[in-house]
Design an enzyme around this catalytic site. Structure first.
Site, mmCIF file in Angstrom:
data_model
loop_
_atom_site.group_PDB
_atom_site.id
_atom_site.type_symbol
_atom_site.label_atom_id
_atom_site.label_comp_id
_atom_site.label_asym_id
_atom_site.label_seq_id
_atom_site.Cartn_x
_atom_site.Cartn_y
_atom_site.Cartn_z
ATOM 1 N N SER A 151 1.095 -0.824 -0.062
ATOM 2 C CA SER A 151 0.032 0.221 0.040
ATOM 3 C C SER A 151 0.955 1.271 -0.031
ATOM 4 O O SER A 151 1.775 1.461 -1.068
ATOM 5 C CB SER A 151 -0.921 0.039 1.172
ATOM 6 O OG SER A 151 -2.084 0.928 1.148
ATOM 7 N N ASP A 227 -10.013 -5.382 -3.380
ATOM 8 C CA ASP A 227 -9.524 -4.325 -2.825
ATOM 9 C C ASP A 227 -10.426 -3.009 -2.766
ATOM 10 O O ASP A 227 -10.608 -2.616 -3.896
ATOM 11 C CB ASP A 227 -8.107 -3.999 -3.282
ATOM 12 C CG ASP A 227 -7.154 -3.066 -2.399
ATOM 13 O OD1 ASP A 227 -7.704 -2.047 -1.821
ATOM 14 O OD2 ASP A 227 -5.986 -3.483 -2.264
ATOM 15 N N HIS A 260 -7.245 -6.048 0.763
ATOM 16 C CA HIS A 260 -6.043 -5.255 0.723
ATOM 17 C C HIS A 260 -5.378 -5.640 2.138
ATOM 18 O O HIS A 260 -4.597 -5.066 2.458
ATOM 19 C CB HIS A 260 -6.723 -3.730 1.154
ATOM 20 C CG HIS A 260 -5.732 -2.709 0.880
ATOM 21 N ND1 HIS A 260 -4.761 -2.602 -0.295
ATOM 22 C CD2 HIS A 260 -4.877 -1.615 2.017
ATOM 23 C CE1 HIS A 260 -3.840 -1.381 -0.075
ATOM 24 N NE2 HIS A 260 -4.168 -1.221 1.252
#
Length: 284
Positions: A151, A227, A260
């Protein structure tokens, strides 16, 4: 120069050692925390090392606790290095007001705007101070060091990997913020940390760096299609298009139903460690 490292905790793990450290950072000007997993092979010879940069709200513990990476690192003879995601308790007003900016969200750059420029210097901390600690005080082979992240940390891995290719010989990412100039997380962070001049922003945007001529041997990215941040914040399509036009080799794998979280990371971490093992050993 040898830095004094305080051991916060130490654990045996898959015949290697998992240790969490704290030290007084000369770059940050405050105490910083990092962690190192030494595989059993490090007891005999220097080993390749992988820096892993965690995401928003995370710490130096997150990847080591949640990813399940040590099992594979022990098999492949890889040292793992993680660090906190920002300075802590700087005294800057509002640094902890938002989960996506400030404390826990340093975006792996050197801030140029006051008051952030006094302490928020994560790029220099990683590429200079922590890098030197790892190669000088641990059995890491300085010619075989890679970088990865998730991320916000995926953004950091890509940008630092592209800009410091002489230090990081292999690069991968999980669900990275691929075009931060084009997403709310990046725009917020860059405005506060770097000011309004978007020419400065380009040095911290992987898509822009590719467009501006930066190249590395290969990039591996895994991205879940479930995600929730995919379309608004991550924008891997922008990086994919830039790499295609520039001739930059990119392996971008999309995975239906994955999100995620670290459940996603732990599913594919073996692939990434194999990738780094093979890339770092082939460059040796």
């Amino acid at each position: 120069m040898t830095e004094t490292l305080e051991i916060r905790s130490q654990h045996n793990c898959f015949s290697g050692t998992q240790v969490f450290y704290q030290h007084d950072s000369s770059v940050i000007g405050l105490p910083m925390r990092f962690s190192v997993y030494q595989p059993p092979q490090a007891q005999q010879n220097p080993v390749p090392a992988l820096f892993f940069l965690a995401g928003l709200t995370c710490t130096e513990e997150t990847f080591m606790i949640k990813a399940g990476a040590q099992r594979y690192a022990a098999d492949y003879g890889l040292m793992l290095v993680t660090m906190d995601t920002s300075p802590r308790e700087t005294g800057i007003p509002g640094e902890s007001d938002s989960w996506d900016f400030g404390s826990g969200a340093g975006f792996y750059l050197d801030a140029t705007e006051n008051p952030w420029s006094n302490h928020y210097l994560m790029e220099s901390y990683i590429t200079q101070e922590l890098y030197e600690i790892i190669v000088n005080q641990f059995p890491a082979d300085k010619n075989r060091i890679g970088i990865s992240g998730h991320s916000m940390g995926g953004h950091g891995a890509l940008t630092l990997g592209l800009r410091y290719s002489e230090k990081f010989r292999s690069v991968s990412a999980f669900a990275p913020v691929s075009a931060p100039m084009q997403c709310p997380w990046g725009q917020k962070a860059f405005t506060h940390f770097l000011g309004q001049n978007q020419d400065y922003w380009r040095n911290h945007d992987a898509t822009a760096l590719i467009k501006d001529g930066h190249r590395i041997a290969n990039i591996l990215i895994d991205q879940g299609l479930n995600d929730p941040f995919l379309s608004e914040q991550l924008r891997p399509d922008q990086l994919e298009n830039a790499c295609h036009k520039a001739g930059q080799k990119l392996t971008l794998r999309y995975h239906p139903s994955y999100d995620h979280s670290y459940y996603f990371i732990s599913t594919f971490i073996d692939d990434h460690l194999k990738y780094h093992r093979d890339a770092l050993n082939s460059n040796f």
